[in-house]
Design an enzyme around this catalytic site. Structure first.
Site, PDB file in Angstrom:
ATOM      1  CB  CYS A  52      -0.916  -0.039   1.269  1.00 26.12           C
ATOM      2  SG  CYS A  52      -0.171  -0.047   2.868  1.00 26.12           S
ATOM      3  CG  HIS A  89      16.113  -0.423   0.177  1.00 24.57           C
ATOM      4  ND1 HIS A  89      15.549   0.685   0.920  1.00 24.57           N
ATOM      5  CD2 HIS A  89      15.368  -1.126  -0.682  1.00 24.57           C
ATOM      6  CE1 HIS A  89      14.278   0.723   0.404  1.00 24.57           C
ATOM      7  NE2 HIS A  89      14.153  -0.491  -0.331  1.00 24.57           N
ATOM      8  N   GLY A 179     -13.291  -5.344   2.576  1.00 22.72           N
ATOM      9  CA  GLY A 179     -12.014  -6.126   2.090  1.00 22.72           C
ATOM     10  C   GLY A 179     -11.772  -7.128   3.198  1.00 22.72           C
ATOM     11  CG  MET A 183      -5.000  -3.147   5.060  1.00 24.70           C
ATOM     12  SD  MET A 183      -3.410  -2.527   6.195  1.00 24.70           S
ATOM     13  CE  MET A 183      -2.237  -2.899   4.788  1.00 24.70           C
TER      14      MET A 183
END
Length: 427
Positions: A52, A89, A179, A183
């Protein structure tokens, strides 16, 4: 340790650090399998991480090739990491240090999912699998060794906190969650402890809505009834994976009219939080009377409010990541020496067997026992003569000085002179 001469990994993309939610959405690749198929024509291995608040392409290759490829795909204004910086990273990302909600745990599952999808598409090279699995391991260890995720909030629970800042206590309120994926589950779990009057769960597949609603004591509703339950709700949190908006401006405006106060003629306020990527709410919905629309960008404030309690743990996590990165680089450098050492020992074996055969040919009728003794002797001598050289070559490689390692091999096998630069590094 010197930086390695070459670590064939590059990462490019956008995230909450470099772009807002609209820019991230524009950068997204909607057809992942097709994109991976196209990318693997250019690179030995490819992974696509899309969440997201970030879109990142991870490849086995170099940054120049990756930059050219993404520009050819019409992408601009992206960050780039390569070599050691790319690994740093990746480890930081898996550890939760780089997340918008610092310390959140979902990134571990997201990295695993991206790797699984690349494996299914046939684009995950052995090297990338090795790097991703190591990053996941580092992320898990960071959470075991520090408290970076202690009291941390996920994006889902941050959305709930955002709702509370806008409406006050959620006790006695009606909440609609749209949803039922990962999430949606995080949002519903965060809401379950809020003593709500009602929690509704809507999903494109009604059966999945039922499963989630049963887990958190809510009510599953059909997506066809969406606007009816929007009318009933105080807060709507939408987090589907739909490739297009599911809350449309025209229908939402009608639902808001049905929320009007009898006397004032204005609708009851609706807190609408859209944390989906791409957006679940159609553009222009924020202009509808009574709608207070929020997106992922608004969650940054929530992170800033909770970050202070995790700064010290993030520093501890960074120390662990740095240490693990150095160990991993040593391992990669050591592997890079294997080919050079194979060349050295192949050359030595050739010299040994040639000289052994010459010696045996000079003997008068050597028996099997004598031949075995000569063979053992030459083998031991070759091994002992190369012991120090093998150690130096491997040590140079581990320190990232592959030039010195190559120079040593060539000096022994080809009689090349060791250059002055190598000598200066040695002394």
């Amino acid at each position: 340790m010197n930086e390695p001469a070459s670590v064939p990994i590059a990462i490019a993309g956008v995230s909450h650090h470099t772009a807002d939610v609209n820019a991230i959405e524009l950068f997204r690749f909607p057809d992942e399998p097709e994109f991976l198929k196209k990318a693997v024509e250019r690179f030995k291995g490819v992974l696509l991480l899309q969440t997201c608040n970030r879109v990142e392409l991870i490849v086995e290759g170099n940054s120049d090739e990756l930059r050219d490829f993404l520009c050819g795909q019409g992408r601009r204004n992206f960050f780039m990491h390569d070599g050691k910086g790319a690994l740093n990273h990746l480890f930081s990302l898996a550890s939760g240090i780089d997340s918008m909600i610092v310390g959140e745990d979902q990134i571990i599952g997201q990295l695993k999912k991206s790797l699984a999808e690349a494996q299914e598409s046939g684009t995950a090279s052995n090297f990338l699998e090795f790097c991703i699995n190591k990053a996941v391991h580092v992320g898990i260890e960071v959470r075991k060794r520090t408290m970076i995720n202690r009291g941390a909030v996920s994006v889902g629970s941050a959305a709930v906190l955002l709702a509370e800042t806008q409406i006050g206590s959620l006790e006695g309120k009606h909440i609609l969650v749209i949803g039922s994926g990962e999430m949606g589950m995080l949002v519903a779990q965060a809401l379950a402890a809020k003593n709500l009057t009602a929690m509704y769960v809507a999903n494109r597949t009604y059966g999945r809505a039922v499963i989630l609603a049963d887990k958190i004591g809510g009510k599953a509703v059909h997506l066809s009834e969406l606007y009816h339950y929007i009318t009933l709700s105080d807060v709507v949190i939408s987090c589907t994976s739909a490739p297009h908006p599911i809350i449309h401006k025209k229908e939402l405006a009608q639902a808001m009219k049905n929320r009007c106060w009898p006397v004032e003629g204005h609708p009851r306020p609706l807190i609408l939080i859209d944390i989906a990527q791409p957006h679940d709410v159609e553009d222009g919905a924020a202009a509808i009377d009574g709608v207070r629309l929020f997106s992922i960008d608004n969650l940054r404030t929530i992170n800033e409010q909770t970050m202070s309690t995790r700064k010290a743990e993030a520093e501890r996590a960074r120390e662990f990541v740095d240490a693990e990165l150095e160990i991993f680089l040593r391992h990669l450098n050591r592997k890079s020496a294997d080919e050079m050492l194979a060349t050295l020992h192949t050359w030595a074996e050739g010299v040994r067997t040639r000289e052994r055969d010459r010696a045996l040919a000079r003997m008068i009728g050597p028996d099997a026992k004598m031949a075995e003794i000569v063979d053992d002797l030459t083998r031991v001598l070759a091994k002992k003569l190369l012991t120090d050289a093998t150690f130096s070559i491997r040590e140079s490689a581990e320190e990232g000085d592959l030039a010195a390692a190559k120079a040593l091999v060539k000096a022994i096998t080809q009689g090349d002179r060791i250059g002055s630069e190598v000598c200066r590094r040695e002394y």
